[in-house]
Design an enzyme around this catalytic site. Structure first.
Site: not given
Ligand code: URA
Length: 232
Positions: A102
């Protein structure tokens, strides 16, 4: 493949641009002998303005992704590709992120132009462990580790329960979570399912690979030994 196409595929310019590099005598062998557009590709001995070429297809890059950059090449904000030389975005085959983090997640991100390797890493069959350090907004309740390990946790809107995951408590609001799959926003949704909120998230490890001394925003090319380490 002819040398002209090879060099254009490495992102040094359009075929027309690269044709000019040949005309200007800027592409030589290691001894400074001028090379020509339809010479055979002897990648390691080619020089552009005296410097070796970028690596040929088959690259695997390790990035310590900072927060605030996205993994998509289409996003209008800051993107991970901005952290690499601009010609890396012009390569063929294209350089892709191996899965995604993310925008607000930092840490270990791999990029490769090797489709088979990418598939091998992200394939559900590989079950490569991915280790995340999560900073939480609320204190842990105490039952999270058992629930995450149960193989029975169903995330909102999904039909298949999550694979068992391991949670290690670091302190009341910090936990290390090891996943063996990669569903959308998985870590954030797992903590949301137990009434918590992830305030900060960092990926520390994939398989046997860690970031070592790589600071946020830094990257490096991985060699054969580290590729092997990934799968142990
Ligand atoms: N899980 C999440 O919620 N975000 C990420 O970036 C990776 C794994």
């Amino acid at each position: 493949m002819k040398l002209l196409k090879h060099i254009a595929n490495l992102g040094y310019g359009s075929r027309k641009d690269v044709q000019w590099l040949f005309r200007e005598g800027r592409i030589t062998d290691a001894d400074g002998e001028v090379l020509y557009a339809d010479d055979p590709v002897l990648h390691d001995s080619v020089r552009l303005d005296g410097a070796p070429l970028d690596p040929p297809p088959g690259m695997l890059l390790l990035l310590n992704k900072p927060t605030g950059v996205t993994c998509s090449s289409k996003d209008t904000g800051r993107i991970v590709y901005d952290l690499f030389p601009p010609r890396y975005s012009l390569r063929s085959p294209v350089l892709s992120t191996v899965g995604r983090l993310d925008r607000e997640t930092s840490g270990l991100l791999l990029l490769t132009d090797d489709g088979q390797l990418l598939h091998r890493i992200i394939s559900p069959k590989s079950k490569l462990p991915k280790v995340y350090l999560a900073q939480l907004a609320e204190d842990l309740r105490g039952d999270e580790a058992a629930l995450f390990a149960s193989g029975r946790l169903l995330l909102e809107g999904e039909k298949t329960p999550l694979l068992p995951a391991e949670l290690d408590v670091v302190d009341a609001r910090t936990a290390r979570l090891t996943l063996h799959e990669g569903r959308y926003h998985q870590v954030r949704r797992m903590f949301a399912a137990v009434g918590n909120h992830v305030a900060a998230l960092h990926r520390e490890r994939i398989g046997g690979l860690t970031l070592g001394a790589l600071a946020q925003g830094e990257w490096r090319m991985l060699g054969d030994a580290e590729r092997t380490a990934l799968f142990v």
